[in-house]
Enzyme design. Structure first.
Site, PDB file in Angstrom:
ATOM      1  CB  SER A  54      25.616  23.736 -22.325  1.00  0.00           C
ATOM      2  OG  SER A  54      25.325  22.407 -22.021  1.00  0.00           O
ATOM      3  CE  LYS A  65      23.624  26.085 -17.675  1.00  0.00           C
ATOM      4  NZ  LYS A  65      24.514  25.581 -18.736  1.00  0.00           N
ATOM      5  CB  SER A 117      22.652  22.258 -19.820  1.00  0.00           C
ATOM      6  OG  SER A 117      23.801  23.078 -19.758  1.00  0.00           O
TER       7      SER A 117
END
Lengths: 477, 97
Positions: free
Chosen positions: A162, A63, A138
């Site tokens: 997330s 990420k 996310s």
């Protein structure tokens, strides 16, 4: 897409080389990029260390809010659009040392503050199962990179859900271990008391393998836990007969949702079918009741705590030492301009909320009350975990939403069914999402959450349920 | 009741501004926010509870050995800054004289 263990066997049997795996992943990453937008940066150079770990030679994605020295790391925000870190996050260092091969940095909701995958400065991430739908966030790009079969695993962060929500919407597995189990050094902080590092994979076994490599005390993260000295991968063989699970009536009973959609009813029916399958496996599963008022206050408390912590954590984004520099004649004007230009409106709205919550006159009524609610929920859960080995719940009240869909944010479905996974962050509990089949041709998930520090047990329970449900290795490529 | 001017004040405390449409949308969002916040206040006896700031009570304190850890070089620290002079980040003059 093969799992880590399948790729391990191929590598060990010389059916394929690590470089070939990397090139295939790199090719897919480029091919899918215009269509799905999983990546901020795709790495084109094959680079790896030697190691005898199980992930030696295996491609993965990371990420883009995790620091990688010399590789652009933007947190999908304009305020970091040109930031090249000068140090490695501990997780990245461990992955490099274990011989894993980085394929790319994945798109997230800006600064990890969002749950739709639609707020990155580089555009929306689309769901591999249906491009008219969100993948969730996310960790949107991480979920897409695993669901598309670009990489067998991705490392991401989870502050409210997330990792676990996009995993469900993408039909893959998402795990966040106990708070502190994996170092947060080098993770761009969102809400420090809720932030976790975890992984997305194609099966539970791969989560155990990756977490075994990433866990342990880090002198650079004072909240990291000492290594518990066990291999979670070895614990997957443990018997689960007689283990006790519970689910919460007020979250799972479709009769309690006024005007529940057909989709929500199907998701909840599917959940009940899975509960029956858990019983067939030998689990004892019981329904418990929790005051609906408490459940409805989880999301507001999560927003209060996370927005307040975020305003403080992101005060270092000034454009002075890093990031695009603002214009102005004074240092204050420069910072003001950089932040005005660098944050999107959604982030600004969250910061305004954080600023409001932290006003002296609001701290007691809002901030402290949210922290008090957090304690009530965690105490309740800890009491339940004295009697039960884990909690099992649906991850959401529906399949991945359409991009143009809207949900009433005061509805029970939104407040309870869509946001209960923040419980896992309130108490720092190990929590995993696994695929639970399909509704209307879209994947749905179930979530299993266990007591603090019992990561291996939670993985073992999920492993046995995954085996019985038969969705191991699910993905859309 | 929160006003647009209040929102501007909250934003300026965190050193940013928004366009007028953004403030309008934020004001509208605050209607829901206030209703959400009220849900927390509805919990009986909540004021009696000790606020929780961390997921668990166990504190794993450990002393590090008194050895220097590696740290960033000056070049690295300055690498991302847009304006650098004499090995320092350059900003406008803060004190006039």
């Amino acid at each position: 897409m093969k799992t880590i263990m399948e790729l391990r066997a191929d590598l060990d049997n010389k059916k394929v080389t690590s470089e070939e795996l990397f090139k295939e992943a790199n090719k897919k990453a480029h091919e899918y990029q215009d269509e799905y937008n999983s990546f901020v940066t795709i790495i084109d150079e094959y680079k790896k260390n030697e190691s005898d770990s199980l992930i030696n030679g295996i491609p993965y994605s990371l990420k883009d809010n995790i620091s990688t020295k010399g590789i652009l790391t933007t947190s999908s925000s304009n305020i970091l659009k040109d930031y090249i870190p000068v140090y490695d996050a501990t997780v990245y260092k461990k992955l490099k040392n274990a011989g894993a091969v980085l394929v790319g940095k994945t798109v997230l909701d800006e600064l990890a503050m969002g749950g739709t995958g639609t707020t990155a400065n580089t555009g929306i991430v689309k769901n591999p199962w249906d491009k008219t739908r969100q993948i969730g966030g996310s960790s949107a790009g991480s979920a897409a990179s695993v669901a598309l079969g670009i990489t067998p695993f991705s490392i991401a962060s989870d502050t409210g859900d997330s990792i676990r929500k996009p995993a469900a919407f993408g039909g893959v597995v998402g795990f966040k271990p106990t708070y502190g189990r994996i170092s947060r050094y080098g993770l761009f902080a969102f809400a420090s008391s809720l932030d976790h590092v975890g992984c997305l994979t194609r099966c539970v076994e791969d989560c155990a393998i990756v977490t075994d490599i990433l866990k342990g005390k880090d002198e650079r993260d004072m909240t990291s836990l000492p290594d518990d000295g066990v291999k979670y991968h070895d614990m997957l063989k443990n018997d689960i007969k007689g283990k006790k699970l519970f689910y919460i009536k007020e979250i799972t009973d479709k009769e309690l949702y006024k005007d529940a959609s057909e989709e929500t009813k199907k998701v909840l029916d599917k959940f009940k079918e899975t509960i029956d399958k858990c019983k067939e496996l030998g689990f004892i599963v019981e329904e418990v009741s929790i005051d609906e008022k408490l459940l409805k206050a989880i999301y507001p408390s999560y927003m209060t705590i996370s927005c307040a912590e975020a305003t403080s954590n992101n005060s270092n984004l000034t454009g002075i030492i890093f990031g695009p520099r603002g214009e102005g004649n004074t240092i204050n004007d420069i910072m003001f301009d950089a932040r005005t230009k660098g944050f999107s409106e959604l982030i600004k709205r969250r910061f305004i909320l954080g600023s409001y919550i932290l006003l002296k006159e609001n701290q007691e009524r809002l901030f402290k009350n949210a922290q008090r609610l957090r304690r009530i929920i965690v105490n309740k859960m800890n009491d339940l975990f004295k009697e039960y080995d884990a909690m099992i719940l649906p991850t959401s009240g529906g399949v991945a939403p359409k991009f143009d869909s809207d949900i009433d944010r005061m509805s029970d479905r939104y407040l309870i069914l869509e946001n209960h996974m923040a419980i896992g962050n309130f108490g720092g509990y190990p929590s995993i999402t696994i695929p639970n089949g399909f509704v209307d041709d879209m994947p749905i998930g179930i979530n299993i959450t266990g007591p603090q520090f019992m990561d291996g047990e939670v993985l073992n329970i999920a492993y046995k349920i995954e085996e019985h449900l038969g969705f191991k290795g699910l993905g859309k490529e | 009741m929160v006003t647009i001017d209040d929102l501007k004040d909250y934003a300026s405390r965190l050193m940013f501004d928004m366009d007028s449409e953004g403030y309008e949308r934020t004001l509208k969002e605050f209607e829901t926010v206030e209703k959400h916040m009220a849900l927390i206040g509805e919990i009986d006896g909540i004021e009696e509870i000790e606020p929780m700031t961390f997921p668990y009570e166990i504190y794993h304190a450990s002393l590090r050995s008194d050895e220097a850890m590696d740290c960033l070089s000056v070049e690295d620290v300055l690498a991302n800054s847009k304006e650098v002079e004499n090995n320092q980040v350059k900003v406008p003059k803060v004190v006039d004289r």
